[in-house]
Design an enzyme around this catalytic site. Sequence first.
Site, mmCIF file in Angstrom:
data_model
loop_
_atom_site.group_PDB
_atom_site.id
_atom_site.type_symbol
_atom_site.label_atom_id
_atom_site.label_comp_id
_atom_site.label_asym_id
_atom_site.label_seq_id
_atom_site.Cartn_x
_atom_site.Cartn_y
_atom_site.Cartn_z
ATOM 1 N N ARG A 179 10.070 -0.496 2.563
ATOM 2 C CA ARG A 179 9.624 -1.261 1.400
ATOM 3 C C ARG A 179 9.780 -0.406 0.153
ATOM 4 O O ARG A 179 9.274 0.718 0.106
ATOM 5 C CB ARG A 179 8.158 -1.677 1.547
ATOM 6 C CG ARG A 179 7.715 -2.769 0.583
ATOM 7 C CD ARG A 179 6.197 -2.896 0.499
ATOM 8 N NE ARG A 179 5.639 -1.837 -0.344
ATOM 9 C CZ ARG A 179 4.705 -0.991 0.050
ATOM 10 N NH1 ARG A 179 4.234 -1.041 1.283
ATOM 11 N NH2 ARG A 179 4.260 -0.063 -0.783
ATOM 12 N N GLU A 200 9.649 4.427 -5.387
ATOM 13 C CA GLU A 200 9.635 5.123 -4.105
ATOM 14 C C GLU A 200 10.043 4.175 -2.997
ATOM 15 O O GLU A 200 10.058 2.952 -3.164
ATOM 16 C CB GLU A 200 8.264 5.716 -3.812
ATOM 17 C CG GLU A 200 7.156 4.691 -3.669
ATOM 18 C CD GLU A 200 5.805 5.345 -3.373
ATOM 19 O OE1 GLU A 200 5.606 5.749 -2.216
ATOM 20 O OE2 GLU A 200 4.982 5.456 -4.303
ATOM 21 N N ASN A 240 9.067 3.366 1.013
ATOM 22 C CA ASN A 240 8.127 3.558 2.116
ATOM 23 C C ASN A 240 8.843 3.251 3.423
ATOM 24 O O ASN A 240 9.344 2.140 3.607
ATOM 25 C CB ASN A 240 6.931 2.622 1.954
ATOM 26 C CG ASN A 240 6.197 2.823 0.646
ATOM 27 O OD1 ASN A 240 5.371 3.703 0.525
ATOM 28 N ND2 ASN A 240 6.524 2.012 -0.356
#
Length: 325
Positions: free
Chosen positions: A268, A284, A286
């Site tokens: 994600r 970012e 995940n």
Amino acid sequence: MTLDLNMDRISVSALGKVAVLFGGDSAERDVSLMSGDGVLAALRAQGVDAHAFDPSKRPLQALKDEGFQRVFIALHGRHGEDGTVQGALELLGIPYTGSGVMASAIAMDKITTKRIWLADGLPTPRWVSLRRDEQQRERVRTVPDELGLPLFVKPPHEGSSMGASKVMGYSQMQEAVELAARFDAVVLCEEFIDGQELTCPVLGDGEDAVALPVIEIRAEQGNYDYQNKYFTDTTQYLVAQLPSELQEEVQTLVLAAYRSLGCRGWGRADLMRRKSDGKLFLLEMNTSPGMTSHSLVPKAAQAVGVSYEHLCLWLLSQARLDSQA
């Protein structure tokens, strides 16, 4: 829109004895416990021979000794999402869910992730990293001059907003750096992007990977922190409500970011859309997303007709080793 995961092709009996790894010893242990409880219940409800396994309580060698045939990783943070447990499972020869050793390690390090994305021409906010010897007041006070205010200060190897602060003025910088430094030797200071907070999950591998619907996150006072992520019901999650053209733009960027890091299985990406000009910025990736009642991958999957239970079963069916990828 619906997503067909070919659930009828999954043989529950062929999955064998399954360990759901959750808990662990990271700062995100409590979130992992919630994720693992949900995954374990979902797998058992579909007839999977699934068992709870907390690696902070038992040695990983027990997985081999007790005949586990695959692992669902519901660990978050250090020693679960950073390539370490993936490496141990590689040595044990037990297939696991999610990204392999290298992609997990890279994605866990927000600074390395940014460097790779920039090398591949993908947008991410400007940043400054501060090593231990650069966290003195004289250096810290210069960071807002480089990045502007407000800005974010965070540990680059933590998730769930652990140790992160939004800094509004120079006087808050030292305290924010000291907080982040409790979690990490290096501190990441990041440009603040004023705009929409978005997240987009991905399922699959390589060119076959598919982006799920984009979710817009609206937290109270724009503060999507640890408390608002997991323990309040005031945060709004607007699933698949962006204009179709913008939805496709976000999904295309997220798929490129996912492939750039070599991710597989699922992931994600979190990103921002700047209010002033609509430009997207990756924050970012995940590689072991949350699977709690507040988590975003299940919300996006549900929007395309995939239940929480089927999502868990499909992810488990995709478990593999790096040598099998």
